[in-house]
Write a protein that holds these residues in place. Sequence first.
Motif, PDB file in Angstrom:
ATOM      1  N   ARG A  44       0.859  -1.187   0.000  1.00  0.00           N
ATOM      2  CA  ARG A  44       0.000   0.000   0.000  1.00  0.00           C
ATOM      3  C   ARG A  44       0.888   1.227   0.000  1.00  0.00           C
ATOM      4  O   ARG A  44       2.107   1.134   0.127  1.00  0.00           O
ATOM      5  N   ALA A  46       0.605   5.050  -2.308  1.00  0.00           N
ATOM      6  CA  ALA A  46       0.385   5.270  -3.744  1.00  0.00           C
ATOM      7  C   ALA A  46       1.589   4.893  -4.620  1.00  0.00           C
ATOM      8  O   ALA A  46       1.443   4.120  -5.580  1.00  0.00           O
ATOM      9  N   ARG A  81      -7.624  -0.421  -6.431  1.00  0.00           N
ATOM     10  CA  ARG A  81      -7.875   0.690  -5.496  1.00  0.00           C
ATOM     11  C   ARG A  81      -8.060   1.950  -6.344  1.00  0.00           C
ATOM     12  O   ARG A  81      -7.178   2.299  -7.133  1.00  0.00           O
ATOM     13  N   GLN A 178      -1.873   2.555  10.042  1.00  0.00           N
ATOM     14  CA  GLN A 178      -0.613   2.607   9.284  1.00  0.00           C
ATOM     15  C   GLN A 178       0.458   3.402  10.030  1.00  0.00           C
ATOM     16  O   GLN A 178       1.644   3.120   9.892  1.00  0.00           O
ATOM     17  N   ASN A 229      -5.536  12.266   0.425  1.00  0.00           N
ATOM     18  CA  ASN A 229      -4.595  11.470   1.222  1.00  0.00           C
ATOM     19  C   ASN A 229      -5.405  10.761   2.309  1.00  0.00           C
ATOM     20  O   ASN A 229      -6.626  10.958   2.434  1.00  0.00           O
ATOM     21  N   LYS A 230      -4.742   9.945   3.090  1.00  0.00           N
ATOM     22  CA  LYS A 230      -5.393   9.126   4.116  1.00  0.00           C
ATOM     23  C   LYS A 230      -6.399   9.932   4.943  1.00  0.00           C
ATOM     24  O   LYS A 230      -6.125  11.073   5.333  1.00  0.00           O
TER      25      LYS A 230
HETATM   26  O1  MRU Z   1      -4.600   3.179   2.396  1.00  0.00           O
HETATM   27  P1  MRU Z   1      -3.128   3.400   2.251  1.00  0.00           P
HETATM   28  O2  MRU Z   1      -2.330   2.875   3.393  1.00  0.00           O
HETATM   29  O3  MRU Z   1      -2.610   2.920   0.914  1.00  0.00           O
HETATM   30  O4  MRU Z   1      -2.973   4.998   2.262  1.00  0.00           O
HETATM   31  C1  MRU Z   1      -1.712   5.531   2.035  1.00  0.00           C
HETATM   32  C2  MRU Z   1      -1.650   7.006   2.142  1.00  0.00           C
HETATM   33  O5  MRU Z   1      -2.637   7.685   2.327  1.00  0.00           O
HETATM   34  C3  MRU Z   1      -0.309   7.627   1.916  1.00  0.00           C
HETATM   35  O6  MRU Z   1      -0.174   8.811   2.653  1.00  0.00           O
HETATM   36  C4  MRU Z   1      -0.152   7.962   0.428  1.00  0.00           C
HETATM   37  O7  MRU Z   1      -0.439   6.855  -0.376  1.00  0.00           O
HETATM   38  C5  MRU Z   1       1.226   8.446   0.113  1.00  0.00           C
HETATM   39  S1  MRU Z   1       2.448   7.189   0.331  1.00  0.00           S
HETATM   40  C6  MRU Z   1       3.933   7.856  -0.153  1.00  0.00           C
END
Ligand code: MRU
Length: 331
Positions: A44, A46, A81, A178, A229-230
């Motif tokens: 996981r 991006a 996703r 995370q 973002n998350k």
């Molecule tokens: O659901 P996830 O764990 O894939 O979410 C990840 C995030 O929100 C990260 O902040 C984003 O992908 C950037 S990772 C460099």
Amino acid sequence: MKWAGGPSGRLRLLDQSLLPARVRWLTCRHPREVFSAIRMLRVRGAPAIGVAAGYAMVLAARRCSTLARLGREGAVLAGARPTAVNLSWAVKRMLALRTLDAAALLREARAIHAEDADACRRIGLAGLPLLRGAVLTHCNAGSLATGGIGTALAAVYEALRRGRAPRVFSCETRPLFQGARLTAWELSRAGADVTLLVDAAAAGLLASGTIGSVWVGADRIASNGDTANKVGTYAHALAARANGVPFYVAAPRSTFDPSIRTGREIRIEQRGAEEVLAPLGRRAAPRGVPAWNPAFDITPARLITAFVTEAGVLRPPFGPAIRRILNTGSR
Ligand code: MRU
């Protein structure tokens, strides 16, 4: 993440869903195994899912007799996703080769991986001068989430490499933790000074004057700078603005999506209620109560102090700055 062997090789992924309790590597020989690893957040972040998708297309090409079939495999993979644009970006880049030759596809997948590692290194260098005082971060945008040293954490790693040890406050990041499971794991292994807090404590911490800057990654950035973002990122951005703390979004060019104008056009992944109702597999809510579980939220561009990219630091107005970096060099 590693590719083992040549064009007939396999993809090895560190299973992030088990961290920090277990360090287990998965071996993927079939593109659908990569699809399910992405969907279940075994890999996981991006940029990391973009890199994994590149390798998955090598696995797919070995099973496809026509380019049309490979295109269909790519479409399935890209749907694993919906919010992180790096996934569909990498699939499109692999399909643009218009070949089923696994050796040529592997070269491209390796190039995507190497370019991401290089972008992280440059993001770290560009971000270093902005790193003053303690850092607040959300989710995991470190080495686990990318092909290199991370995006939001790249400047922290660069500071560590130079013998500095900035203090990092990591929000635990509900519902999948995370921040607690991954950011705390990788930063503590790297010898960083990392402290955990519950997400709801971030506003109070920002108000206390302890934090020098907030750093987050991104899953998709619209042409005007609105950023997905998350989930929880938006609240931190509001609290940072209210308390005069700079809010930085660190991301490679592959996370910018010039096809959309604003964050309103970004599709937000909705995930299952169980993640909220039974966090870490343990029931926390009475049965029968529904849950709303968006995986991401949108931070409006006006709350972002700057984007830190491999092409430099972008300041408002973001529209022209984003157009400039996307029109120079490959994406
Ligand atoms: O659901 P996830 O764990 O894939 O979410 C990840 C995030 O929100 C990260 O902040 C984003 O992908 C950037 S990772 C460099």
